[in-house]
Write an enzyme that holds these catalytic residues in place. Structure first.
Site, PDB file in Angstrom:
ATOM      1  N   TYR A 112     -23.536  14.393  13.215  1.00  0.00           N
ATOM      2  CA  TYR A 112     -22.125  14.027  13.035  1.00  0.00           C
ATOM      3  C   TYR A 112     -21.215  15.256  13.048  1.00  0.00           C
ATOM      4  O   TYR A 112     -21.608  16.352  12.649  1.00  0.00           O
ATOM      5  CB  TYR A 112     -21.922  13.292  11.711  1.00  0.00           C
ATOM      6  CG  TYR A 112     -21.960  11.779  11.845  1.00  0.00           C
ATOM      7  CD1 TYR A 112     -20.941  11.095  12.503  1.00  0.00           C
ATOM      8  CD2 TYR A 112     -23.013  11.028  11.315  1.00  0.00           C
ATOM      9  CE1 TYR A 112     -20.971   9.714  12.629  1.00  0.00           C
ATOM     10  CE2 TYR A 112     -23.051   9.643  11.437  1.00  0.00           C
ATOM     11  CZ  TYR A 112     -22.024   8.990  12.096  1.00  0.00           C
ATOM     12  OH  TYR A 112     -22.037   7.629  12.223  1.00  0.00           O
ATOM     13  N   ASP A 167     -24.118  15.755   2.642  1.00  0.00           N
ATOM     14  CA  ASP A 167     -23.850  16.797   3.635  1.00  0.00           C
ATOM     15  C   ASP A 167     -23.211  18.041   3.033  1.00  0.00           C
ATOM     16  O   ASP A 167     -23.323  19.132   3.595  1.00  0.00           O
ATOM     17  CB  ASP A 167     -22.950  16.251   4.746  1.00  0.00           C
ATOM     18  CG  ASP A 167     -23.713  15.353   5.707  1.00  0.00           C
ATOM     19  OD1 ASP A 167     -24.952  15.354   5.638  1.00  0.00           O
ATOM     20  OD2 ASP A 167     -23.079  14.653   6.510  1.00  0.00           O
TER      21      ASP A 167
END
Length: 632
Positions: A380, A296
């Site tokens: 998320y 990420d």
């Protein structure tokens, strides 16, 4: 630009525009070249410590990753704002080094390419889905899997699909499983559609805003108010933050997010630079989505997606906010208001004792300074929190929430996934973060000791078997300092000064206290383990090198591997040297039904605790709370 910022302060909007003009003048930004990353190129530590910390003393530089959307040519560019010129411009060998992060327009491009592809339309029709406007395309970084080999040479994404029937429907509740599209972002075409199996699209709503899903609102929660009538106890002067005996500089980067610099305690250095410059989220379902693993930070840039925080929603109390400046793919800056939250909060008992001999009864309250930000990366949401305590403890905590990534559930006792709604599965996965801690405990000459605790066998020196001992192992070279965690031995790592001692003649130190979680669970021979080598160990220690900034390497997207294993392969001396400590931490998430449809916060992190840094409890001088909290 107005004024002369501190050399470690984040770049301003004016500086980004100035750097962009330099690149335009050098012919580096001809259409369709886009920025995949744009941020401050920090001066070296030697330069800052030698006196360049004075405003205007250091060469102010910016670094950009430039991507030609038509040809795929990628460049790593550094410009000097001080000199008004390009310092370096290097073409990246993407096959050997990796691709640049995904840029915004590529996400939108993929939607158009896939929706118009006949193979994709046929795969959707096989599932009874003909209205492409209701199909949500989820382009995901492709990784590097060596088969077929030509894929690794392309700039690619793999596409999964979700069904969204209405505007407020939660698409994650309706995965269209068994099918994926492989898209070449440069040729702008679908290479192939892999259609392996059909599972019914789960139909139960996951819209947690819908009263029918969430149920009647709770009653009886009365207001909680946090006030500081005299204001906060900290001060912020530009990027310089002071609180009690702590001082540090606060920075922000589109890739790393929050960065902390020159952390000092009682006027003594502890950490030169602290950040969390990488994370990987590998999924453990081998059936169809074997390639699902997201870096990420390196692939998507966690700082780029920073939230604008709201008082009363994200933060309570007497809050000081700092804004962040982030650049999009054109290099044009935008300001994110309230990106960083700074406040102090009560944290329960600091110390307490009622003495049976002298009658003294004393209590003191613990308090901590909080520096944090929140970011949303796809499904998320992550909150990164750094805490500084009155007793000298530093804590890093990551709060994970949002929506778990979903897939169809085949039914029965499927070992790789939890059924969270009828036919809806959430695969087992890990969240593995890497903290980079450029240590400076009482100076630049530091070393690391691994400390285990254990019992001893019964013998002449331990006749009743009650002895508890420590085993202290000095880590002397980079190769030997790639270490696993071991909760069964209470394993910690002590960063010691090799130049300063306390009143007992022992080195002043800070101890890294990890949480008991497994490292990367992918097989050591897997392609993922090659790319996420940093996550195979809980600890790495390397000699400081300003070019070694990222644990998975500079260019993570589709990289074949690199970063920390390559850094440590030099096997340099780390005993009494200028060292960087890298710590891998994070949970293995076996999803619960309670994690659906939105996940309550889960927490992970680590602590750094002073160990012989002070000669006694440094909080004896904390005043007692007003009232009747002490006697004698």
């Amino acid at each position: 630009m107005t004024g002369h910022p501190h050399p470690l302060d984040p770049a301003t909007a004016g500086e980004y525009l100035a750097g962009r003009r330099i690149m335009v003048a050098a012919g580096l930004l001809a259409d369709p070249v886009r920025f995949a990353y744009y941020g401050l190129e920090e001066p070296s530590k030697e330069e800052v410590l030698a006196g360049a910390s004075q405003p205007g003393a250091a060469d102010r530089r910016l670094r950009a990753f430039l991507l030609n959307l038509k040809t795929g040519e990628s460049a790593d560019v550094v410009v000097s704002l001080t000199q008004g010129s390009v310092v370096s411009a290097r073409v990246i060998d993407t096959a050997a080094e990796g691709q640049l992060p995904i840029v915004d327009s590529e996400f939108h491009l993929v939607e158009e390419i896939v929706a118009a592809d006949p193979q994709w339309q046929a795969a959707m029709a096989r599932r009874g889905l003909t209205d492409m406007s209701k199909i949500r395309i989820c382009p995901i970084t492709a990784g590097a899997y060596r088969a077929p080999a030509e894929d690794d040479a392309r700039r690619m994404v793999r596409v999964l699909a979700f069904l969204q029937e209405g505007e407020h429907d939660l698409a994650w509740a309706h995965p269209v499983d068994g099918v994926t599209a492989h898209v070449d972002l440069i040729e702008k075409k679908v290479l192939r559609v892999t259609d392996e199996f059909v599972l019914p699209v789960p139909r139960e709503s996951g819209d947690y805003d819908d009263p029918a899903v969430r149920g009647p609102e709770r009653a009886g929660l009365r207001p909680v108010e946090i006030t500081q009538p005299e204001g906060p106890s900290f001060t912020v002067d530009g990027g310089l933050l002071r609180w009690q005996d702590w001082s540090l500089r606060v920075g922000f980067d589109a890739r790393e997010g929050l960065t902390l610099h020159q952390i000092e305690l009682a006027g003594r250095p502890v950490i030169y630079r602290a950040s969390v410059p990488e994370m990987v989220v590998p999924y453990g379902d081998p059936r169809f989505r074997y390639w699902q693993a997201y870096f990420d930070t390196g692939e998507y840039l966690v700082g780029k997606w920073v939230n604008s925080l709201e008082l009363g929603c994200d933060c309570l109390g007497e809050i000081t906010y700092l804004d962040a400046v982030i650049c999009g793919e054109t290099g044009e800056p935008r300001e994110v208001r309230n990106a960083i939250c700074i406040h102090e909060e009560d944290f329960g008992i600091l110390w307490k004792h009622t003495d049976i001999f002298n009658g003294s009864a004393q209590s003191r309250r613990q308090r901590r300074l909080v520096v944090s930000f929140f970011t949303t990366v796809g499904n998320y949401d992550y909150g990164f929190y750094w805490y500084f305590y009155l007793d000298g403890t530093i804590e890093c905590e990551v709060k994970m929430t949002g929506v778990v990534f979903t897939a169809g559930h085949p039914g029965g006792e499927y070992p790789y996934s939890t059924e969270v709604a009828p036919g809806l599965g959430a695969p087992v996965h890990q969240h593995l973060f890497s903290a980079r801690l450029d240590m400076s405990v009482d100076g630049q000459a530091n070393a690391v000791e691994e400390v285990d605790v254990h019992g001893l066998p019964v013998g002449p020196d331990n006749p009743f078997g009650n002895a508890i001992a420590q085993t202290v192992t000095r880590l002397t070279s980079e190769a030997s300092a790639a270490r696993p965690g071991d909760a069964s031995r209470g394993r910690v790592w002590r960063v010691v000064s090799t130049e300063r001692t306390n009143r007992f003649g022992r080195p002043t130190a800070f101890t890294l206290c990890p949480q008991p979680h497994p490292a990367l669970l992918a097989h050591p021979d897997s392609p993922l383990a090659a790319r996420a080598g940093f996550a195979t160990r809980a600890l790495w220690v390397t000699r400081y090198d300003p070019a070694q900034r990222y644990p998975a390497g500079d260019f993570v997207n589709q990289s074949p591997g690199g970063g920390l294993p390559a850094y440590a392969a030099a096997d340099r001396d780390i005993d009494g040297q200028d060292i960087v400590v890298w710590h891998t931490f994070g949970p293995t998430h076996v999803v619960r039904t309670e994690d659906w449809p939105v996940m309550p916060v889960a927490r992970t992190g680590f602590m750094l605790r002073p160990t012989g840094f002070f000669d006694r409890n440094p909080t004896l001088n904390v005043p007692a709370p007003p009232g009747h909290c002490h006697a004698g």
